[in-house]
Enzyme design. Structure first.
Site, PDB file in Angstrom:
ATOM      1  N   SER A 243     -14.959  -1.768  -5.525  1.00 43.36           N
ATOM      2  CA  SER A 243     -15.588  -2.510  -4.436  1.00 43.36           C
ATOM      3  C   SER A 243     -16.484  -1.590  -3.609  1.00 43.36           C
ATOM      4  O   SER A 243     -16.218  -0.398  -3.489  1.00 43.36           O
ATOM      5  CB  SER A 243     -14.488  -3.110  -3.557  1.00 43.36           C
ATOM      6  OG  SER A 243     -15.025  -3.721  -2.414  1.00 43.36           O
TER       7      SER A 243
ATOM      8  N   CYS B 243      -3.698  -2.941  -5.998  1.00 43.01           N
ATOM      9  CA  CYS B 243      -4.792  -2.721  -5.057  1.00 43.01           C
ATOM     10  C   CYS B 243      -4.583  -1.353  -4.443  1.00 43.01           C
ATOM     11  O   CYS B 243      -3.545  -1.111  -3.798  1.00 43.01           O
ATOM     12  CB  CYS B 243      -4.781  -3.814  -3.992  1.00 43.01           C
ATOM     13  SG  CYS B 243      -6.040  -3.580  -2.711  1.00 43.01           S
TER      14      CYS B 243
ATOM     15  N   CYS C 184     -11.334   4.347   7.011  1.00 42.58           N
ATOM     16  CA  CYS C 184     -12.629   3.984   6.450  1.00 42.58           C
ATOM     17  C   CYS C 184     -13.701   4.235   7.496  1.00 42.58           C
ATOM     18  O   CYS C 184     -13.478   4.009   8.687  1.00 42.58           O
ATOM     19  CB  CYS C 184     -12.639   2.507   6.035  1.00 42.58           C
ATOM     20  SG  CYS C 184     -14.200   1.978   5.259  1.00 42.58           S
TER      21      CYS C 184
ATOM     22  N   GLU D 276      -2.077   2.813   2.276  1.00 42.60           N
ATOM     23  CA  GLU D 276      -1.286   1.722   1.736  1.00 42.60           C
ATOM     24  C   GLU D 276      -1.813   1.271   0.382  1.00 42.60           C
ATOM     25  O   GLU D 276      -3.011   1.356   0.115  1.00 42.60           O
ATOM     26  CB  GLU D 276      -1.300   0.528   2.713  1.00 42.60           C
ATOM     27  CG  GLU D 276      -0.531   0.806   3.989  1.00 42.60           C
ATOM     28  CD  GLU D 276      -0.568  -0.346   4.984  1.00 42.60           C
ATOM     29  OE1 GLU D 276       0.474  -0.607   5.603  1.00 42.60           O
ATOM     30  OE2 GLU D 276      -1.640  -0.971   5.136  1.00 42.60           O
TER      31      GLU D 276
ATOM     32  N   CYS E  49     -12.372  -5.973   9.908  1.00 43.21           N
ATOM     33  CA  CYS E  49     -11.449  -5.318   8.977  1.00 43.21           C
ATOM     34  C   CYS E  49     -10.590  -4.310   9.730  1.00 43.21           C
ATOM     35  O   CYS E  49     -11.114  -3.425  10.425  1.00 43.21           O
ATOM     36  CB  CYS E  49     -12.244  -4.625   7.873  1.00 43.21           C
ATOM     37  SG  CYS E  49     -11.234  -3.635   6.752  1.00 43.21           S
TER      38      CYS E  49
ATOM     39  N   CYS F 100      -6.569  -8.856   1.959  1.00 46.36           N
ATOM     40  CA  CYS F 100      -7.886  -8.228   2.146  1.00 46.36           C
ATOM     41  C   CYS F 100      -8.199  -8.033   3.633  1.00 46.36           C
ATOM     42  O   CYS F 100      -8.098  -8.960   4.426  1.00 46.36           O
ATOM     43  CB  CYS F 100      -8.948  -9.118   1.509  1.00 46.36           C
ATOM     44  SG  CYS F 100     -10.603  -8.451   1.602  1.00 46.36           S
TER      45      CYS F 100
ATOM     46  N   CYS G 114     -16.625  -2.022   9.701  1.00 45.21           N
ATOM     47  CA  CYS G 114     -16.794  -3.477   9.705  1.00 45.21           C
ATOM     48  C   CYS G 114     -15.840  -4.071  10.748  1.00 45.21           C
ATOM     49  O   CYS G 114     -14.634  -3.820  10.705  1.00 45.21           O
ATOM     50  CB  CYS G 114     -16.505  -4.055   8.323  1.00 45.21           C
ATOM     51  SG  CYS G 114     -17.628  -3.418   7.050  1.00 45.21           S
TER      52      CYS G 114
END
Length: 371
Positions: free
Chosen positions: A222, A126, A133, A113, A140, A364, A137
């Site tokens: 980031s 973004c 990922c 996305e 997230c 986020c 975390c």
């Protein structure tokens, strides 16, 4: 490389992406010199690479039949350097159309996305750098999905080009415009896909016809804190902003919230950030998701303030965005205000991030790429 199994038997950390077939080579994967060589391999004059680059990066088109400055007999051959990379699956909008989240299918079926956010003074894209990922975390949505694969340089760049096309065509309310800012804060840990991400940054900042000509100062990369990669990025000669997803100032809590902290501790991550700032002269952004009764205590604000005061730094507080099945939620407004106040008492510049895109799971930590 991985560590002990995490939830559902998944590795706690996945640094190496699973081996998958690679997308077809694209113009945006290549430097200008490499493009000229690729065009020559096709039996064409090297300067055709400059023309092709201008069409893609300036005119934002991949339709070779519309490229009338190319010989008709050469167009199809040259078009092999502009293969389709992203297929739109779904688009969601909010803020009167000024925020657009697009779900893309990659050539192998992987989903990613990107989010376009138009503000009065800028347009920010973004972008994702990985499908999924591997940093795990727990607050997230992307991290909980695990890592499918790394994205190629061109797949990353094409997200920005697609946004630029939509703006140029006037498809985003506010009239024709251009992408001014890019943040690598979509799906994935950018520095775990280092080569492709640095290649993408170079395509974004290279002046036309080599790239999109976006100012490096308007590009933010980031990371959860991959210390060796931060040091490597500092040597690239790219003055991009480094954003460190810290989320806790103490190792005990950060080990849980950001599992990579079991590899590189808070002090090591911050030392790498200060070294980056010293080399690039760019202010480091500390990203901190405020989670109710977890990391929003005033004593933690004080600890964070003591760690980072008098540094070239800015704190970006992020009210935690809701994700399906999460037990955590955003801090109370009074606790958020107290956290801000404590940091300000240490002389630390701090802002609270706009939760743009929350309604469409585009904020986020919410990107999960589900059909």
């Amino acid at each position: 490389m991985s560590q002990n199994p995490g939830p559902a038997g998944r590795p706690l950390l996945q640094f190496a992406a699973p081996r998958r077939a690679k997308p077809t080579r694209h113009l945006a994967d290549l430097t200008m010199a490499e493009r000229r060589a690729a065009v020559a391999e096709l039996g064409e004059k090297p300067f055709r690479a400059d023309q092709l680059s201008r069409h893609y990066f300036t005119h934002l088109t991949t339709d070779v039949q519309a490229m009338t400055d190319l010989p008709a007999a050469s167009r199809e051959r040259l078009g092999t350097l502009l293969p389709p990379l992203l297929t739109p699956v779904r688009e969601l909008t909010t803020d009167g159309g000024a925020t657009r989240k697009t779900l893309w299918r990659l050539f192998d079926g992987a989903l990613v996305e990107s989010v376009l956010m138009r503000y009065p003074d800028r347009v920010t894209m973004c972008v994702s750098s990985q499908a999924g990922c591997g940093m795990n975390c727990p607050f997230c949505a992307t991290g909980q999905a695990g890592l499918t694969r790394n994205m190629s340089t061109a797949e990353i760049v094409e997200q920005v080009v697609a946004g630029a096309r939509a703006l140029a065509r006037g498809e985003v309310p506010g009239g024709p415009g251009r992408v001014s800012n890019v943040v690598f804060m979509g799906m994935g840990e950018p520095l775990a896909n280092y080569k492709a991400v640095v290649g993408a940054v170079r395509r974004l900042v290279d002046p036309a016809p080599g790239g999109l000509g976006i100012s490096a100062r308007n590009v933010t990369v980031s990371t959860v804190g991959l210390v060796p990669a931060i040091a490597k990025l500092a040597d690239e000669g790219l003055p991009v902003t480094l954003a460190v997803s810290l989320h806790a100032p103490d190792d005990e809590l950060r080990d849980t919230l950001v599992p990579v902290n079991t590899r590189w501790k808070v002090a090591e991550v911050l030392d790498a950030a200060w070294a980056y700032a010293a080399k690039t002269k760019r202010r480091v952004s500390i990203e901190y998701a405020l989670i109710k009764d977890v990391n929003d205590q005033e004593w933690r604000a004080d600890l964070l303030g003591r760690l980072i005061k008098n540094k070239l730094v800015h704190v970006n507080l992020i009210p935690l965005n809701p994700t399906p099945g999460s037990k955590w939620t955003a801090s109370r407004p009074e606790d958020e205000r107290a956290f801000v106040r404590r940091l300000q008492l240490h002389g630390v510049p701090v802002t609270v991030r706009d939760t743009r895109g929350r309604e469409i799971d585009g904020a986020c930590g919410q990107l999960a790429a589900a059909e």
